[in-house]
Design a protein around this motif. Structure first.
Motif, PDB file in Angstrom:
ATOM      1  N   UNK A  46      -7.012 -29.277 -16.231  1.00 51.94           N
ATOM      2  CA  UNK A  46      -5.770 -29.374 -15.548  1.00 51.94           C
ATOM      3  C   UNK A  46      -4.734 -28.649 -16.086  1.00 51.94           C
ATOM      4  N   UNK A  47      -3.912 -27.656 -15.464  1.00 54.95           N
ATOM      5  CA  UNK A  47      -2.709 -27.124 -16.028  1.00 54.95           C
ATOM      6  C   UNK A  47      -3.386 -25.795 -16.867  1.00 54.95           C
ATOM      7  N   UNK A  48      -4.520 -25.558 -17.059  1.00 53.24           N
ATOM      8  CA  UNK A  48      -5.012 -24.307 -17.542  1.00 53.24           C
ATOM      9  C   UNK A  48      -4.954 -23.156 -16.888  1.00 53.24           C
ATOM     10  N   UNK A  86       9.991 -27.529 -12.167  1.00 51.00           N
ATOM     11  CA  UNK A  86       9.044 -28.824 -11.842  1.00 51.00           C
ATOM     12  C   UNK A  86       8.026 -28.231 -11.010  1.00 51.00           C
ATOM     13  N   UNK A  87       7.437 -28.967 -10.387  1.00 51.19           N
ATOM     14  CA  UNK A  87       6.304 -28.687  -9.501  1.00 51.19           C
ATOM     15  C   UNK A  87       5.166 -29.960  -9.096  1.00 51.19           C
ATOM     16  N   UNK A  88       4.468 -29.396  -8.170  1.00 44.22           N
ATOM     17  CA  UNK A  88       3.478 -30.624  -7.659  1.00 44.22           C
ATOM     18  C   UNK A  88       2.185 -29.809  -7.622  1.00 44.22           C
ATOM     19  N   UNK A  89       1.141 -30.301  -8.032  1.00 46.52           N
ATOM     20  CA  UNK A  89      -0.315 -29.687  -8.219  1.00 46.52           C
ATOM     21  C   UNK A  89      -1.236 -30.717  -7.451  1.00 46.52           C
ATOM     22  N   UNK A  90      -1.904 -30.246  -6.772  1.00 45.30           N
ATOM     23  CA  UNK A  90      -3.244 -31.050  -5.983  1.00 45.30           C
ATOM     24  C   UNK A  90      -4.363 -30.365  -6.517  1.00 45.30           C
ATOM     25  N   UNK A  91      -5.351 -31.131  -7.255  1.00 42.89           N
ATOM     26  CA  UNK A  91      -6.540 -30.566  -7.492  1.00 42.89           C
ATOM     27  C   UNK A  91      -7.620 -31.093  -6.466  1.00 42.89           C
ATOM     28  N   UNK A  92      -8.014 -29.977  -5.705  1.00 42.00           N
ATOM     29  CA  UNK A  92      -9.002 -30.238  -4.572  1.00 42.00           C
ATOM     30  C   UNK A  92     -10.424 -30.243  -5.079  1.00 42.00           C
ATOM     31  N   UNK A  93     -10.740 -29.213  -5.975  1.00 38.51           N
ATOM     32  CA  UNK A  93     -12.173 -29.209  -6.341  1.00 38.51           C
ATOM     33  C   UNK A  93     -12.020 -28.586  -7.705  1.00 38.51           C
ATOM     34  N   UNK A  94     -13.214 -28.777  -8.420  1.00 37.38           N
ATOM     35  CA  UNK A  94     -13.256 -28.175  -9.821  1.00 37.38           C
ATOM     36  C   UNK A  94     -13.094 -26.360  -9.785  1.00 37.38           C
ATOM     37  N   UNK A 215       3.988 -29.848 -19.448  1.00 36.76           N
ATOM     38  CA  UNK A 215       3.138 -30.414 -18.482  1.00 36.76           C
ATOM     39  C   UNK A 215       1.748 -30.455 -18.719  1.00 36.76           C
ATOM     40  N   UNK A 216       1.108 -29.348 -19.450  1.00 35.25           N
ATOM     41  CA  UNK A 216      -0.161 -29.278 -19.580  1.00 35.25           C
ATOM     42  C   UNK A 216      -0.636 -30.255 -20.719  1.00 35.25           C
ATOM     43  N   UNK A 217       0.092 -30.471 -21.648  1.00 35.99           N
ATOM     44  CA  UNK A 217      -0.124 -31.612 -22.760  1.00 35.99           C
ATOM     45  C   UNK A 217      -0.127 -32.870 -21.728  1.00 35.99           C
ATOM     46  N   UNK A 218       0.933 -33.231 -20.799  1.00 37.00           N
ATOM     47  CA  UNK A 218       1.024 -34.551 -20.179  1.00 37.00           C
ATOM     48  C   UNK A 218      -0.389 -34.707 -19.420  1.00 37.00           C
ATOM     49  N   UNK A 219      -0.933 -33.682 -18.799  1.00 40.65           N
ATOM     50  CA  UNK A 219      -2.089 -33.573 -17.941  1.00 40.65           C
ATOM     51  C   UNK A 219      -3.310 -34.105 -18.714  1.00 40.65           C
ATOM     52  N   UNK A 220      -3.270 -33.489 -19.818  1.00 43.07           N
ATOM     53  CA  UNK A 220      -4.580 -33.772 -20.952  1.00 43.07           C
ATOM     54  C   UNK A 220      -4.480 -35.167 -21.327  1.00 43.07           C
ATOM     55  N   UNK A 221      -3.122 -35.605 -21.544  1.00 44.10           N
ATOM     56  CA  UNK A 221      -2.936 -36.868 -22.237  1.00 44.10           C
ATOM     57  C   UNK A 221      -3.153 -37.911 -21.083  1.00 44.10           C
ATOM     58  N   UNK A 222      -2.788 -37.792 -19.993  1.00 41.51           N
ATOM     59  CA  UNK A 222      -3.438 -38.598 -18.886  1.00 41.51           C
ATOM     60  C   UNK A 222      -4.753 -38.733 -18.615  1.00 41.51           C
TER      61      UNK A 222
END
Length: 280
Positions: A46-48, A86-94, A215-222
């Motif tokens: 995510x984020x990549x 900022x922003x909002x991301x939905x991951x619907x599929x890989x 934001x990418x680092x936060x997603x990996x951390x999550x």
């Protein structure tokens, strides 16, 4: 241009197609000092996806700040400072590494506001990334334009980061990390690599850490906080800048439907706030 004239840009759309190149994915993994990169066919972290779909324009088409000049797809807002707020991301599929992906983009809103430090214009862009006829990522990005601060204007007091973290990791941003991330994302903004410009023209004390990088680092951390669970949604908001040479912390607290996340600056200030939910 008046706010009415900017309205002509609402609904404007464009489409780009690009391959999720494995070598670019491997380069970001090396830049983030990860043990290994995702191989072709594996899900893109995510984020990549922010590595891709960034236009690399001719030098003659760049503004003084290193970004592409105003106009084109985005409205020509005549305020000199631009940032991704900022922003909002939905991951619907890989989104598989190696896949050919279409990104459809549309300007959905343009809002003018007046804040404590002057005029602001917010432009929200919606992106949909699809491959094989299926939508994989739906995203909205908030881009803010602002006037430069008057010389001698004191910065507003920083907002304190939350307490109660259940997990924390330290990040050491250095100029090489920022330079490599700029190169990989085709980001020519000089605040990330040109120290005299960042200090003398934009008034920052040092090189600025990219908001999308944080934001990418936060997603990996999550994901690490939840056993590498797949993200469903991620929303983030930049609050105050982070700078090269000054370590900061990624922190998380549990919420009923996921995680509250934030980046804590070196003085305890809130640099970025975020929320994440996961696929069930």
């Amino acid at each position: 241009m008046s706010e009415h004239e900017w309205g002509a840009w609402i609904g404007r759309s464009e489409s780009r197609t690009e391959a999720i190149a494995p070598d670019r994915v491997a380069a970001l993994a090396a830049t983030l000092d990860l043990d290994q990169a995702q191989q072709p066919g594996a899900p893109l972290p995510p984020g990549w996806h922010w590595l891709f779909f960034n236009p690399f324009v001719r030098r003659s088409e760049l503004g003084e700040d290193g970004h592409p000049k105003r106009g084109g797809f985005l409205p020509p807002v005549p305020l000199p400072r631009r940032m991704w707020a900022g922003g909002r991301v939905e991951y619907l599929a890989d989104l598989p590494v190696g896949a050919t992906v279409e990104r459809r983009s549309e300007i959905v809103s343009i809002d003018r506001k007046v804040g404590k430090r002057g005029e602001l214009v917010f432009v929200t862009v919606r992106h949909i990334l699809a491959t094989g006829g299926a939508d994989c990522i739906r995203e909205e990005q908030d881009i803010v334009y602002r006037a430069p601060s008057a010389p001698g204007t004191p910065a507003p007091p920083p907002e304190a980061a939350p307490g109660g973290a259940i997990a924390s990791e330290e990040v050491h941003p250095d100029p090489v990390l920022l330079f490599r991330y700029s190169a990989l994302t085709s980001n020519g903004h000089r605040i990330h690599y040109d120290l005299p410009y960042a200090r003398e023209e934009e008034g920052y004390p040092g090189l600025v850490v990219h908001g999308p990088l944080t934001a990418t680092l936060l997603q990996g951390f999550a994901r690490r906080c939840c056993g590498d669970a797949r993200l469903a949604r991620f929303a983030f908001r930049g609050v105050s800048p982070l700078f090269a040479g000054h370590p900061f912390r990624l922190e998380a607290a549990a919420e009923e439907e996921g995680l509250q996340l934030w980046a804590r600056g070196p003085e305890g200030e809130l640099a970025m706030g975020a929320e994440a939910t996961f696929r069930t």
